[in-house]
Design a protein around this motif. Structure first.
Motif, PDB file in Angstrom:
ATOM      1  N   GLN A  81       0.830  -1.217   0.000  1.00  0.00           N
ATOM      2  CA  GLN A  81       0.000   0.000   0.000  1.00  0.00           C
ATOM      3  C   GLN A  81       0.865   1.268   0.000  1.00  0.00           C
ATOM      4  N   SER A  82       2.026   1.184   0.641  1.00  0.00           N
ATOM      5  CA  SER A  82       2.905   2.361   0.719  1.00  0.00           C
ATOM      6  C   SER A  82       3.474   2.742  -0.639  1.00  0.00           C
ATOM      7  N   LEU A  83       3.396   1.846  -1.614  1.00  0.00           N
ATOM      8  CA  LEU A  83       3.916   2.124  -2.952  1.00  0.00           C
ATOM      9  C   LEU A  83       2.886   2.858  -3.810  1.00  0.00           C
ATOM     10  N   ASN A  84       1.640   2.882  -3.342  1.00  0.00           N
ATOM     11  CA  ASN A  84       0.565   3.556  -4.079  1.00  0.00           C
ATOM     12  C   ASN A  84       0.385   4.968  -3.528  1.00  0.00           C
ATOM     13  N   SER A  90      -0.254   5.762   0.317  1.00  0.00           N
ATOM     14  CA  SER A  90       1.109   5.674   0.878  1.00  0.00           C
ATOM     15  C   SER A  90       1.216   6.301   2.267  1.00  0.00           C
ATOM     16  N   LYS A  91       0.619   7.497   2.442  1.00  0.00           N
ATOM     17  CA  LYS A  91       0.793   8.190   3.723  1.00  0.00           C
ATOM     18  C   LYS A  91       0.152   7.398   4.855  1.00  0.00           C
ATOM     19  N   GLU A 121       2.177   4.240   5.583  1.00  0.00           N
ATOM     20  CA  GLU A 121       3.420   4.510   6.312  1.00  0.00           C
ATOM     21  C   GLU A 121       3.136   4.830   7.771  1.00  0.00           C
ATOM     22  N   ALA A 159      10.372  -2.521  -0.891  1.00  0.00           N
ATOM     23  CA  ALA A 159       9.779  -1.559   0.049  1.00  0.00           C
ATOM     24  C   ALA A 159      10.147  -1.929   1.488  1.00  0.00           C
TER      25      ALA A 159
END
Length: 959
Positions: free
Chosen positions: A13-16, A20-21, A24, A56
């Protein structure tokens, strides 16, 4: 869903960008959970997960280790340290290369804190995993080793460093050399096996890098004893060739592994030439000959650029040695060098033209001298300049012949612009003494007339629209390089011409024009003041700014594209610094443009330098144009700043707090605290704001500004003192703790602070006892000195400490504070301490109270520092030398980015006494007055107990 699966899901999910926020934040919320770091490692290791998730995880793990492995005192911040150390080496060895790099950096961070004391088995583990025949495993082991050993390269020499290197050498040297010889033999026996050769050369590349690591600080005895053995293998691969390892496509940009090995070898032999000349001396000639052969046979393809530049750097280091430089010092050799090395590597190639068109920002960064890029041109020019430094007249004569030759060819055939470009590079290399730095060059070759050359060959290109864009850039760059050699009048004449180039459609041309304008405006005169002022800039400042903003905003397709060209924004900043209030009438419009840029780039901060120069521009605009515009400025700035805080754009938060603080600091005396600031008080005191190291200086400054304006908004003092306690307990942030404490004591009414002073004193003395540093002791003596000044009472300062325990002041004063005074170098601090100690010396407690025994030691100390010439040899504090070069800003990170244009001045409790005076006049007046009041009965008894030097010092002061 297991922990591993949920972490892997969050990493994905952090790559989208859309998630991402939040992802993270979820990951960060788990950081304190036991086993979290191991789960991350297991995600990295899971071959059944997508490589994107694994990468990631590797990145998150690396950054997690950087943030959370140890605190500033070396104490662990996580629980799984032993498990991580036991798992991480075998894990990394098994990973593919792109994951190895990230985990390798994490290992380097761990080793930096733990090796050798808390990780004594590390080198044994690595050595035991080295294999006679499994070269894939060896790649993993050597990658780990290199990630640990390369940390030594930039470090200053110290006993601890040399003990660490010695420990490694004892265990690693023999296996290292054995593996080097083994790989050499296997390369010979597999000369027709392409797949095996590729793996063996990957191992060899790591071995050469480690050869450098192990020798980077000093020449170990083992390597000196085995120099011929080791260097014969190194030399063999400098000249090695095998068609199987050449790229199938000759125009490919991919650097083949043999070239990488030769590049690493070039760095190694340059190290030996520079640092170990005596031991390496006999081998230098064969390496010079092989380097020459390699340089004259290596193609012009861009994949060889780094190799060629490193080979040229090696020759430059040889040219520095008196014994070996003679081989270059004759006309025949210089002609051959110029024709076969310098000219081919200075001539524009098709790849350079493509870079100019397709990646102009990279072209500029490579072309600007002083950048980190390794380029053929830079290395060729450095080599030529080194040769010139040994025999200026001969080199000038030889190279001038080629300059005139190619200039004539260009004049006969103007369409072949590359001849002119070549002559300009040759002339510049010949004319400039030393390298071109951000300050330009300070002196030139007296055998050449740079101004005459400018008139004859450059001016026409600046004015001619019908020449190749690269020649236009060359002409602009000539002004950039030789700006210090041109008069102020000549430079002023160049402004309209340079501004005209801002209208170009060529990225490199308009950017170089902006860079040159910025550098001209940064020139300082002989008194270190700026050469240009607002009246010089007035005729064209509006046109200049409108062109710069047009160029910046034309690239606003994406936040990243808008922020790409930091050079334009740096020029905006410099123009605003020089223009000061000359733009007051349209400063609101400029501010609105800057804020719109901030709003765009805050969506995805990508270029730290561009961001920094943008906030500096906002700051300097406010600073010089707030007299009639302050309320309007506040009205349009605050919403943008609140939006940054609300969106948690962490990269910009420190800038936001600094500007918030400055806007409050410049509010008229007596004006009420705005509601916006009242609403910020509680958030500023919350622990989450203080988690990011980069926030701490700015948040402290903002708290001080709010306290100074209206301390009553804090209500109870306890939360503020909690912040002070947190700051004072940290070696990194202790100075901010003292700053906050001084503001609290200065601005809060006595009755609201008296109940807390004992607790404050306890915290200070606990820190003094538990983890004392020289810096802390200095800050404490300065603080106590300020107390005597702020409260106009030495007794107050003494009693402040004595609340903890009766008699404790005398002990800490004698043991810690007084001895630290002689090491205080800052003029302001020295003045404050002199005045503070004078107040103590003339107090009843020191003269006839409990601390009479401290009177004479304090007198000795005061006379020593007051009569020390070092104070008065410093030419004073320059009013404001703005530190706007900022070359160190290369990434967003935990470090604080100070806005130089609005940096806060240190608190001076006695501004009426100059820092240069150093408190001398105050001391003399105080002692004279006290002596008169005692009918001359004070000084004589004191002098009778002082050393001869102190009595002499008092006499020199007229006492």
């Amino acid at each position: 869903m297991s922990d591993l699966e949920s972490i892997a899901f969050l990493l994905e999910q952090s790559l989208n960008p859309a998630t991402s926020k939040q992802a993270e934040q979820s990951l960060r919320s788990q950081e304190s959970n036991q086993g979290f770091s191991l789960s991350l490692l297991h995600v990295v290791a899971s071959a059944n997960l997508p490589i994107s998730s694994r990468l990631a995880a590797a990145l998150f793990f690396k950054n997690f280790i950087k943030r959370k492995w140890v605190d500033e005192n070396g104490n662990y911040l996580i629980q799984d340290t032993d498990l991580i150390k036991s798992e991480i080496i075998p894990l990394m060895i098994s990973l593919p290369n792109n994951l190895q790099i990230q985990i390798g950096e994490a290992i380097s961070v761990i080793a930096d804190s733990d090796f050798p004391e808390r990780w004594p088995s590390l080198i044994d583990d690595l050595v035991n995993k080295l294999s006679e025949d499994d070269m894939v495993t060896n790649i993993g082991v050597l990658t780990v080793a290199h990630s640990i050993f390369k940390r030594w390269r930039p470090l200053f020499r110290s006993d601890a460093l040399f003990l660490e290197i010695k420990l490694v050498l004892e265990k690693f040297s023999v296996p290292f050399l054995n593996l080097l010889k083994k790989v050499d033999g296997l390369i010979d026996s597999n000369s027709s096996n392409k797949a095996q050769l590729a793996i063996l050369f990957d191992v060899l590349l790591l071995l050469v890098k480690i050869y450098f690591d192990l020798n980077c600080q000093d020449l170990p005895e083992f390597f000196e004893d085995h120099m011929n053995e080791g260097m014969s293998i190194i030399h063999k691969y400098l000249i090695y060739s095998n068609d199987l390892l050449k790229p199938e496509d000759d125009d490919s940009d991919d650097i083949e592994v043999v070239s990488k090995v030769k590049t690493a070898i070039s760095e190694l032999i340059q190290l030996y030439t520079t640092r170990y000349e005596e031991e390496f001396d006999a081998l230098i000639p064969q390496f010079v000959q092989s380097t020459w052969n390699l340089l004259t046979t290596t193609g012009l393809q861009s994949r060889y650029d780094i190799l060629v530049s490193k080979l040229l750097s090696f020759l430059t280091s040889v040219a520095k040695l008196p014994k070996h430089s003679e081989i270059f010092n004759n006309e025949t050799a210089l002609k051959e060098i110029t024709e076969r090395i310098i000219i081919p590597n200075l001539t524009v190639r098709e790849s350079d033209e493509e870079l100019f068109e397709d990646d102009p920002i990279e072209y500029i960064r490579r072309d600007l001298e002083g950048s980190d890029s390794d380029t053929r041109r830079r290395a060729s020019i450095d080599f030529l300049r080194e040769l010139k430094s040994k025999n200026e007249s001969l080199v000038t004569q030889v190279v001038l012949g080629y300059i005139n030759h190619y200039l004539s060819k260009y004049q006969a055939e103007p369409t072949n612009w590359k001849f002119k470009d070549l002559t300009l590079y040759l002339f510049t290399a010949l004319a400039a003494k030393g390298s071109v730095t951000s300050s330009g060059i300070s002196s030139t070759n007296l055998l050449l007339d740079v101004v005459q050359f400018f008139t004859n060959n450059i001016v026409s290109d600046l004015l001619n629209d019908n020449i190749h864009p690269i020649l236009k850039v060359d002409a602009i760059k000539y002004i950039y390089i030789f700006r210090n050699q041109l008069t102020k009048a000549q430079l002023l004449e160049s402004f309209p011409i340079l501004t005209k180039h801002l209208h170009s459609t060529e990225f490199v041309e308009y950017t170089y024009a902006a860079i040159t304008i910025e550098r001209i405006l940064s020139i300082r005169d002989e008194n270190q003041g700026l050469m240009f002022n607002k009246s010089d800039l007035q005729p064209f400042v509006q046109d200049l700014l409108s062109n710069l903003f047009r160029l910046i905003l034309q690239n606003n397709q994406t936040p990243e594209k808008l922020a790409e060209n930091e050079f334009l924004m740096k020029t905006v900043m410099r123009v605003l610094v020089i223009a000061e209030d000359a733009i007051e009438s349209y400063s609101v419009s400029i501010l609105e443009q800057l804020l719109s840029i901030v709003s765009i780039i805050s969506k995805n901060p990508s270029n730290p330098k561009f961001s920094h120069f943008t906030f500096e521009s906002i700051s300097v605009l406010i600073k010089y144009n707030n007299k009639s515009n302050l309320s309007k400025f506040v009205e349009i700035i605050i919403p943008t700043l609140l939006n940054i805080l609300g969106s948690d754009v962490q990269e910009f938060v420190p800038y936001t707090f600094q500007i918030f603080a400055f806007l409050l600091e410049i509010q008229p005396e007596g004006s009420p605290l705005p509601d916006t600031y009242k609403q910020l008080v509680q958030p500023l005191l919350s622990p989450s704001v203080w988690e990011f190291k980069g926030n701490i200086p700015a948040v402290t400054r903002l708290l001080q500004a709010i306290i100074s304006k209206d301390p009553s908004v804090f209500g109870e003092l306890s939360p503020l003192l909690g912040v002070f306690q947190k700051l004072i307990s940290s070696k990194v942030n202790e100075n901010y703790g003292f700053d906050l404490l001084e503001t609290i004591i200065t601005k809060f009414p006595g009755n609201s602070i008296d109940q807390y002073t004992k607790q404050i004193a306890i915290l200070l003395l606990q820190r003094l006892q538990s983890s004392r540093t020289e810096k802390f002791v200095k800050k404490l003596v300065i603080f106590i000195s300020k107390l005597t000044i702020i409260k106009s009472s030495a007794e107050y300062a003494i009693n402040f400490i004595e609340q903890v325990q009766s008699g404790i002041f005398g002990t800490i004063y004698e043991q810690f504070l007084l001895p630290s005074v002689v090491n205080i170098g800052n003029l302001l601090d020295k003045k404050i301490v002199v005045i503070g100690l004078t107040n103590l010396t003339t107090s009843s407690v020191f003269i006839n109270g409990d601390y009479t025994k401290l009177l004479i030691p304090t007198f000795e100390c005061l006379t020593k520092i007051i009569t020390s010439e070092s104070i008065f040899n410093i030419k004073g504090d320059h009013e404001e030398v703005l530190d706007l070069e900022l070359e160190e800003i290369s990434s967003f990170g935990s470090n604080f980015s100070r806005l130089s244009t609005i940096s806060v001045k240190p608190f001076d409790p006695v501004p009426s006494i100059s820092n240069l005076d150093g408190g001398k006049s105050y001391f003399v007046e105080s002692i004279t007055k006290l002596n008169a009041e005692s009918n001359n009965g004070f000084l004589n008894p004191v002098k009778s107990q002082l050393s001869a030097d102190a009595v002499k010092g008092l006499s020199s002061l007229g006492l």
